[in-house]
Design an enzyme around this catalytic site. Structure first.
Site, PDB file in Angstrom:
ATOM      1  N   GLU A 112     -19.448  54.500 -92.523  1.00  9.01           N
ATOM      2  CA  GLU A 112     -19.410  53.303 -93.288  1.00  9.01           C
ATOM      3  C   GLU A 112     -18.788  52.413 -92.592  1.00  9.01           C
ATOM      4  OE1 GLU A 112     -17.415  53.524 -96.921  1.00  9.01           O
ATOM      5  OE2 GLU A 112     -15.681  52.723 -96.069  1.00  9.01           O
ATOM      6  N   LYS A 114     -16.865  49.065 -90.695  1.00  5.32           N
ATOM      7  CA  LYS A 114     -15.478  48.712 -90.582  1.00  5.32           C
ATOM      8  C   LYS A 114     -15.548  47.218 -91.025  1.00  5.32           C
ATOM      9  CE  LYS A 114     -11.267  49.357 -88.044  1.00  5.32           C
ATOM     10  NZ  LYS A 114     -10.642  48.266 -88.150  1.00  5.32           N
ATOM     11  N   ASP A 116     -13.952  43.567 -91.385  1.00  2.00           N
ATOM     12  CA  ASP A 116     -12.879  42.894 -90.789  1.00  2.00           C
ATOM     13  C   ASP A 116     -12.261  41.896 -92.005  1.00  2.00           C
ATOM     14  OD1 ASP A 116     -11.578  42.294 -88.483  1.00  2.00           O
ATOM     15  OD2 ASP A 116     -13.136  41.194 -87.514  1.00  2.00           O
ATOM     16  N   TYR A 223     -12.507  52.447-100.239  1.00  2.00           N
ATOM     17  CA  TYR A 223     -12.729  53.775 -99.367  1.00  2.00           C
ATOM     18  C   TYR A 223     -11.923  54.552 -99.305  1.00  2.00           C
ATOM     19  CZ  TYR A 223     -10.032  50.631 -95.974  1.00  2.00           C
ATOM     20  OH  TYR A 223      -9.083  50.059 -95.527  1.00  2.00           O
ATOM     21  N   LYS A 312     -15.749  51.052 -82.249  1.00  2.00           N
ATOM     22  CA  LYS A 312     -15.839  49.667 -82.476  1.00  2.00           C
ATOM     23  C   LYS A 312     -17.105  49.166 -81.760  1.00  2.00           C
ATOM     24  CE  LYS A 312     -12.339  47.608 -83.176  1.00  2.00           C
ATOM     25  NZ  LYS A 312     -10.882  47.481 -82.864  1.00  2.00           N
ATOM     26  N   CYS A 406     -27.488   9.934 -61.628  1.00  9.77           N
ATOM     27  CA  CYS A 406     -28.328  11.380 -62.041  1.00  9.77           C
ATOM     28  C   CYS A 406     -27.852  12.395 -60.623  1.00  9.77           C
ATOM     29  CB  CYS A 406     -29.687  11.183 -61.893  1.00  9.77           C
ATOM     30  SG  CYS A 406     -30.460  12.707 -62.041  1.00  9.77           S
ATOM     31  N   CYS A 409     -31.610  12.649 -58.725  1.00  8.02           N
ATOM     32  CA  CYS A 409     -32.063  11.533 -57.732  1.00  8.02           C
ATOM     33  C   CYS A 409     -31.381  10.387 -57.791  1.00  8.02           C
ATOM     34  CB  CYS A 409     -33.356  11.067 -58.614  1.00  8.02           C
ATOM     35  SG  CYS A 409     -33.090  10.175 -59.946  1.00  8.02           S
ATOM     36  N   CYS A 424     -31.205  10.374 -67.254  1.00  8.72           N
ATOM     37  CA  CYS A 424     -31.179   9.862 -66.083  1.00  8.72           C
ATOM     38  C   CYS A 424     -32.447   8.543 -66.332  1.00  8.72           C
ATOM     39  CB  CYS A 424     -31.799  10.920 -65.033  1.00  8.72           C
ATOM     40  SG  CYS A 424     -32.728  10.017 -63.738  1.00  8.72           S
ATOM     41  N   CYS A 430     -37.371  10.702 -60.444  1.00 13.84           N
ATOM     42  CA  CYS A 430     -36.252  11.738 -60.458  1.00 13.84           C
ATOM     43  C   CYS A 430     -37.297  13.210 -60.348  1.00 13.84           C
ATOM     44  CB  CYS A 430     -35.622  11.653 -61.943  1.00 13.84           C
ATOM     45  SG  CYS A 430     -34.386  13.156 -62.053  1.00 13.84           S
TER      46      CYS A 430
HETATM   47  S1  IVH Z   1     -10.480  54.185 -93.455  1.00 13.31           S
HETATM   48  C1  IVH Z   1      -7.035  56.891 -93.237  1.00 13.31           C
HETATM   49  N1  IVH Z   1     -12.456  52.667 -93.592  1.00 13.31           N
HETATM   50  O1  IVH Z   1      -9.469  49.402 -90.652  1.00 13.31           O
HETATM   51  C2  IVH Z   1      -8.268  55.866 -92.943  1.00 13.31           C
HETATM   52  N2  IVH Z   1     -10.635  51.501 -93.014  1.00 13.31           N
HETATM   53  O2  IVH Z   1      -7.730  50.556 -88.416  1.00 13.31           O
HETATM   54  C3  IVH Z   1      -7.796  54.588 -93.423  1.00 13.31           C
HETATM   55  N3  IVH Z   1     -10.997  49.312 -92.202  1.00 13.31           N
HETATM   56  O3  IVH Z   1      -6.169  49.529 -92.026  1.00 13.31           O
HETATM   57  C4  IVH Z   1      -8.631  53.473 -93.287  1.00 13.31           C
HETATM   58  N4  IVH Z   1     -12.821  49.144 -92.883  1.00 13.31           N
HETATM   59  O4  IVH Z   1      -7.974  47.742 -92.768  1.00 13.31           O
HETATM   60  C5  IVH Z   1     -11.356  52.709 -93.570  1.00 13.31           C
HETATM   61  N5  IVH Z   1     -14.437  51.227 -93.873  1.00 13.31           N
HETATM   62  C6  IVH Z   1     -13.415  51.441 -93.704  1.00 13.31           C
HETATM   63  C7  IVH Z   1     -12.522  50.382 -93.239  1.00 13.31           C
HETATM   64  C8  IVH Z   1     -11.266  50.483 -92.856  1.00 13.31           C
HETATM   65  C9  IVH Z   1     -11.752  48.474 -92.556  1.00 13.31           C
HETATM   66  C10 IVH Z   1      -9.490  49.016 -91.713  1.00 13.31           C
HETATM   67  C11 IVH Z   1      -8.350  48.983 -92.827  1.00 13.31           C
HETATM   68  C12 IVH Z   1      -7.588  49.956 -91.877  1.00 13.31           C
HETATM   69  C13 IVH Z   1      -8.014  49.602 -90.489  1.00 13.31           C
HETATM   70  C14 IVH Z   1      -7.656  50.898 -89.635  1.00 13.31           C
END
Ligand code: IVH
Length: 673
Positions: A112, A114, A116, A223, A312, A406, A409, A424, A430
């Site tokens: 899934e 990650k 931010d 999650y 990442k 310019c 030119c 210009c 030019c």
């Molecule tokens: S799982 C034991 N799932 O990433 C597993 N983390 O670097 C714990 N994060 O502190 C994290 N999206 O803030 C998991 N789909 C996702 C996530 C996620 C963002 C962040 C979370 C965690 C950090 C770890």
């Protein structure tokens, strides 16, 4: 102190400063990639020199310390962090390691995005929301119950049968749409803008007044789980998420169960393509072993589980140094500042240039040569210089000045007051603008030289045969026939078209010169007002200002154009080559001469386009209409006029030909009929 010890101390101080900016002030000074780089360097130094290790090193804790204002919460089950994978090989190695430990052939993963945002742990007792905590250092976080409670996406009661005690873990984030709205509001109120959605979300959660948090557009996806008492736990990660959904907890709809490292990598690539279309910011993908018994068996190392990894995306932000700013001259003469950068990797590609658009932008971003600058590159988008870091400005940093002349030119550069673009003033002089200016001169609405298109003009300029339009008229059949895709026949056609183009009209001729801001309508108005080229050439800026619809800026451009010796010489050469037109008498009564008249134009005019004629008539106060009715005063009929002419005759309306039109353009009103 050894060199390594000095560097370690410097790195710790730097990281402490960034931690404070990031976690306490919610206002980071550097992108995450830069922070990660410092951490990596420190970890490597500590590994190479064990004597330098220390318990208070930033490598010895995860995340920031709890700050005052919020009560501390200790996590019964620690909130873990994740190992990172940056390359496919890291994912293959992760999967291989796990298969070896588990002694299995293939592993199923839950993949899934990650997010931010910020990790939170929410405690439900018998299904009721009782507390929310941030991750803090993983063992102890901050009590943000009152603030998290304001997030509408988070249920205060779980639906259906819930365990005695449950801690759910997830990510609080701010969707892009809300982030933009928040920043628009901040900009309107003259307040400081948030750097990115993550910092905006962090800032919102750390408000001391929950009413402020409530107005911030936050959301959450869940999650994972911490403490779980009084009910059986799901056997797989997927079932865990399904259970969450059933309780009314949001889970990410992008989640997929995939097979092995290959399945993970496919998922990663597919999501990377769609990354910019998601409604929220993500910085990678998380793969988790689906089978929770396997998760248990794998356990954890230090503060990260063995059973999960974050893959990442390449960092889309990086810091570099602004080495210089150069100015490029475009086809229309606009000068565009371009940043020359110390090459840096951003979003998986090396970046060494970025456009700065115009001088206003340079001022707004407060840029100096020598500054450390932040470069951002989202997806396939062209790299952008987001901002400078004035706190890192070296003493020798130089201001960026718009060149006076310019760079191509040497003609003067002009910038109209209130306008962002600098230009210009060279025009045909030019080289950067020459082809565009010549193409315009020959175009249909200007001197209409058939067969003299872009490709031919490119060749003529590249071979040094033509530098300005007067050179067109000196071309020989031999010179033309020697060009690519040019036989004797087509050369003869072009020469014949050139010959024909000499018999033109004053509005067309003026339009063809490419005087800045003088389009067809203004050219027609100038021609109608002055009657002759000579009168216009010798007019003062004040006299030009008397032309209907001509303001001070255009008047100044026209006057400057005719004042330039290069332009005067060009016009003399065009006249000597035989360019000519029927000259009219100047209009004595200017604005309003045709006020109250409704005029319809139809058919093809020989001396000008209908647009030109219409603009000139309007400049004299006439009203233009597209159809003939009883309220029409005059119909001007060119060649091949059809139904409108018939209708005008039926209604007994005054019909005029081009000679009549010329009279109208001199301000002569038709006899009342
Ligand atoms: S799982 C034991 N799932 O990433 C597993 N983390 O670097 C714990 N994060 O502190 C994290 N999206 O803030 C998991 N789909 C996702 C996530 C996620 C963002 C962040 C979370 C965690 C950090 C770890």
């Amino acid at each position: 102190m050894s060199e390594a010890a000095a560097r370690v101390a410097a790195l710790r101080a730097l990281i402490a400063r960034h931690d404070h900016r990031y976690y306490v002030l919610d206002d980071p000074e550097v992108p995450d990639s830069e922070y990660d780089r410092l951490m990596r360097e420190l970890r490597e130094l500590e590994a190479a020199h064990p004597a330098l290790r220390s318990a208070d090193s930033p490598t010895q804790r995860v995340g920031g310390a709890a700050s005052g204002g919020f009560a501390a919460v200790s996590h019964g089950v620690p909130m873990l962090s994740l190992e990172n994978a940056f390359a496919d090989a890291d994912v293959l190695e992760f999967d291989r390691r796990l298969r070896e430990r588990l002694g299995t052939e293939a592993i199923e993963y839950c993949a899934e995005p990650k997010l931010d945002g910020l990790a939170v742990s929410i405690r439900y007792e018998r299904g009721r929301y009782v507390r929310a905590a941030t991750r803090g250092d993983g063992a102890t976080g901050e009590d943000v119950s009152a603030n998290v409670r304001t997030i509408r996406a988070i249920p205060l009661r779980l639906q259906g049968a819930a365990p005695e005690l449950l801690e759910v873990r997830g990510e609080v984030y701010m969707p892009f749409a809300g982030f933009r709205r928040l920043n628009d509001e901040a900009a309107a109120a003259g307040e400081k803008l948030f750097v990115n959605p993550r910092n905006a979300a962090a800032g919102a959660l750390r408000q001391l007044d929950p009413a402020v948090t409530a107005r911030r557009p936050l959301a959450a996806y869940f999650y994972g789980a911490g403490t779980w008492q009084g009910a059986a736990e799901p056997a797989t990660q997927r079932q865990l998420l399904e259970q969450f959904s059933a309780w009314g907890l949001r889970t990410n709809p992008e989640m997929r169960v995939v097979g092995g490292a290959a399945g993970c990598l496919d998922y990663y690539r597919a999501l990377a393509v769609r990354r910019d279309r998601l409604a929220y910011q993500i910085d990678g993908v998380v793969y988790k072993v689906n089978d929770r018994a396997h998760q248990q068996a794998l356990g954890q190392v230090s503060r990260a589980p063995r059973w999960a990894i974050a893959h990442k995306f390449p960092a889309d932000e990086a810091l570099t140094v602004l080495r210089d700013v150069e100015f490029q001259v475009g086809r229309t003469g606009v000068l565009t500042p371009v940043a020359r950068l110390e090459p840096v990797m951003v979003g998986g590609a090396s970046v060494s240039n970025a456009t700065l658009h115009n001088m206003d932008e340079i001022e707004r971003k407060d840029l100096r040569i020598g500054d450390t600058v932040l470069i951002r590159r989202a997806g396939d988008v062209i790299p952008e210089l987001t901002r400078s870091l004035p706190e890192r400005r070296p003493a020798h940093a130089r201001r960026i000045e718009l060149p006076v002349t310019c760079p191509v030119c040497g003609s003067p550069v002009t910038r109209a007051p209130g306008e962002a673009a600098a230009r210009c003033s060279g025009g045909f002089v030019c080289a950067a603008q020459r082809k565009e200016a010549l193409r315009h001169f020959a175009s249909r609405r200007a001197l209409d030289i058939e067969g003299l298109g872009e490709k031919l003009i490119d060749q003529l300029v590249d071979r040094g045969l033509v530098a300005n339009p007067a050179d067109f008229y000196g071309l020989s059949p031999g010179q033309l026939a020697g060009l690519e895709r040019m036989g004797e026949k087509s050369a003869a056609n072009v020469l014949a078209a050139l010959e024909r183009s000499k018999r033109t009209t004053l509005p067309r001729f003026l339009h063809a010169l490419g005087i800045r801001d003088v389009g067809e309508a203004t050219a027609a108005a100038l021609a109608a007002h002055f009657g002759t080229l000579d009168a216009l050439r010798h007019a003062s800026a004040e006299q030009i200002l008397e032309v209907p619809d001509v303001g001070p800026v255009i008047a100044a451009h026209v006057h400057e154009f005719f004042a330039s010796p290069a332009n005067r010489a060009l016009i003399d050469r065009l006249l000597a080559a035989g360019c000519s037109w029927p000259e009219g008498a100047p209009v004595v009564r200017a604005a309003g001469a045709l006020a109250g008249l409704t005029i319809v134009l139809t058919g093809t005019l020989a001396s000008m386009t209908r647009e030109e004629a219409g603009a000139a008539l309007q400049a004299l106060g006439a009203k233009l209409s597209g159809s003939v009715s009883k309220r029409t005063h005059v119909l001007v009929a060119g060649a091949e006029a059809g139904s409108k002419l018939a209708r005008a005759r039926e209604l007994g309306i005054t019909v005029m030909d081009e000679a009549g039109l010329a009279g109208l353009l001199r301000g002569e009103r038709p006899p009342a009929s």
